[in-house]
Design a protein around this motif. Sequence first.
Motif, PDB file in Angstrom:
ATOM      1  N   LEU A  25       3.104   1.557  -4.452  1.00  0.00           N
ATOM      2  CA  LEU A  25       2.227   0.403  -4.268  1.00  0.00           C
ATOM      3  C   LEU A  25       2.029   0.110  -2.780  1.00  0.00           C
ATOM      4  CD1 LEU A  25       0.591  -1.802  -5.710  1.00  0.00           C
ATOM      5  CD2 LEU A  25       2.674  -3.199  -5.719  1.00  0.00           C
ATOM      6  N   MET A  26       3.101   0.206  -2.000  1.00  0.00           N
ATOM      7  CA  MET A  26       3.002   0.001  -0.556  1.00  0.00           C
ATOM      8  C   MET A  26       2.083   1.043   0.081  1.00  0.00           C
ATOM      9  SD  MET A  26       6.880  -0.783   0.602  1.00  0.00           S
ATOM     10  CE  MET A  26       7.821  -2.148  -0.040  1.00  0.00           C
ATOM     11  N   LEU A  27       2.168   2.280  -0.398  1.00  0.00           N
ATOM     12  CA  LEU A  27       1.292   3.327   0.136  1.00  0.00           C
ATOM     13  C   LEU A  27      -0.170   3.009  -0.149  1.00  0.00           C
ATOM     14  CD1 LEU A  27       3.321   6.559  -0.728  1.00  0.00           C
ATOM     15  CD2 LEU A  27       2.837   5.655   1.555  1.00  0.00           C
ATOM     16  N   TYR A  28      -0.456   2.615  -1.378  1.00  0.00           N
ATOM     17  CA  TYR A  28      -1.836   2.250  -1.707  1.00  0.00           C
ATOM     18  C   TYR A  28      -2.325   1.105  -0.825  1.00  0.00           C
ATOM     19  CZ  TYR A  28      -1.932   5.122  -5.976  1.00  0.00           C
ATOM     20  OH  TYR A  28      -1.933   6.155  -6.869  1.00  0.00           O
ATOM     21  N   GLY A  30      -1.203   0.189   2.116  1.00  0.00           N
ATOM     22  CA  GLY A  30      -1.341   0.669   3.485  1.00  0.00           C
ATOM     23  C   GLY A  30      -2.625   1.460   3.676  1.00  0.00           C
ATOM     24  N   CYS A  31      -2.940   2.308   2.714  1.00  0.00           N
ATOM     25  CA  CYS A  31      -4.167   3.096   2.782  1.00  0.00           C
ATOM     26  C   CYS A  31      -5.378   2.167   2.834  1.00  0.00           C
ATOM     27  CB  CYS A  31      -4.242   4.035   1.578  1.00  0.00           C
ATOM     28  SG  CYS A  31      -5.601   5.221   1.649  1.00  0.00           S
ATOM     29  N   LEU A  32      -5.383   1.159   1.988  1.00  0.00           N
ATOM     30  CA  LEU A  32      -6.494   0.196   1.977  1.00  0.00           C
ATOM     31  C   LEU A  32      -6.581  -0.569   3.292  1.00  0.00           C
ATOM     32  CD1 LEU A  32      -6.177  -1.068  -1.687  1.00  0.00           C
ATOM     33  CD2 LEU A  32      -8.018   0.349  -0.732  1.00  0.00           C
ATOM     34  N   LYS A  33      -5.443  -0.898   3.858  1.00  0.00           N
ATOM     35  CA  LYS A  33      -5.423  -1.596   5.145  1.00  0.00           C
ATOM     36  C   LYS A  33      -6.084  -0.736   6.223  1.00  0.00           C
ATOM     37  CE  LYS A  33      -2.149  -2.554   8.804  1.00  0.00           C
ATOM     38  NZ  LYS A  33      -0.745  -2.435   9.192  1.00  0.00           N
ATOM     39  N   ASN A  59      -3.213  10.441   6.027  1.00  0.00           N
ATOM     40  CA  ASN A  59      -1.785  10.759   5.957  1.00  0.00           C
ATOM     41  C   ASN A  59      -1.145  10.139   4.718  1.00  0.00           C
ATOM     42  OD1 ASN A  59      -1.861  12.271   8.308  1.00  0.00           O
ATOM     43  ND2 ASN A  59      -1.193  10.582   9.614  1.00  0.00           N
ATOM     44  N   ILE A  60      -1.570   8.956   4.383  1.00  0.00           N
ATOM     45  CA  ILE A  60      -1.050   8.301   3.180  1.00  0.00           C
ATOM     46  C   ILE A  60      -1.507   9.055   1.937  1.00  0.00           C
ATOM     47  CG2 ILE A  60      -1.177   6.218   1.756  1.00  0.00           C
ATOM     48  CD1 ILE A  60      -1.140   4.625   4.429  1.00  0.00           C
ATOM     49  N   PHE A 111      -6.930   2.708  -8.122  1.00  0.00           N
ATOM     50  CA  PHE A 111      -5.591   3.297  -8.305  1.00  0.00           C
ATOM     51  C   PHE A 111      -4.517   2.247  -8.083  1.00  0.00           C
ATOM     52  CE2 PHE A 111      -6.732   7.944  -7.016  1.00  0.00           C
ATOM     53  CZ  PHE A 111      -7.269   8.154  -8.261  1.00  0.00           C
ATOM     54  N   ARG A 112      -4.670   1.475  -6.998  1.00  0.00           N
ATOM     55  CA  ARG A 112      -3.678   0.453  -6.676  1.00  0.00           C
ATOM     56  C   ARG A 112      -3.574  -0.594  -7.775  1.00  0.00           C
ATOM     57  NH1 ARG A 112      -4.645  -3.884  -2.930  1.00  0.00           N
ATOM     58  NH2 ARG A 112      -6.334  -4.251  -4.410  1.00  0.00           N
TER      59      ARG A 112
END
Length: 135
Positions: A25-28, A30-33, A59-60, A111-112
């Motif tokens: 969830l943090m990766l998703y 972060g990607c959105l950020k 990278n994410i 996805f998130r």
Amino acid sequence: MASRNPYETYQTNSVTTAPPGELTLMLYNGCLKFIGLAKIAITENQIEDRNRNIQKAQNIIAELMATLNMEIGLAKEMMPLYEYVNRRLLEANIHQDLELLKEAEDIITEFRDVWKEALQINRKQQHSPSKRTMP
């Protein structure tokens, strides 16, 4: 060595102690950020910021791809979607295209949201009292 920034320490601790589902969830998020920051950079014609933030998002995506268990059928379906998002990010970076970023953002948001819902369902199941019947 201790960090001087309490927020940085908190972030590090939250990542190192988070369960795998929360890390995804943090990766998703972060990607959105980073996609959001790249969109701002495009509108402000900040080439270096655009490039850096899109590369962070890529990278994410690469990390999400690396963590897929390809023995599971769903993973085999997700891999091409991650590859597609990665291509969209690359093309958005090359062409400075907000629409391509928006397309990648929409897919990752979906996805998130699905992942977040799955985590909530899992938590409810883990914390609900067992419904055992007496023999």
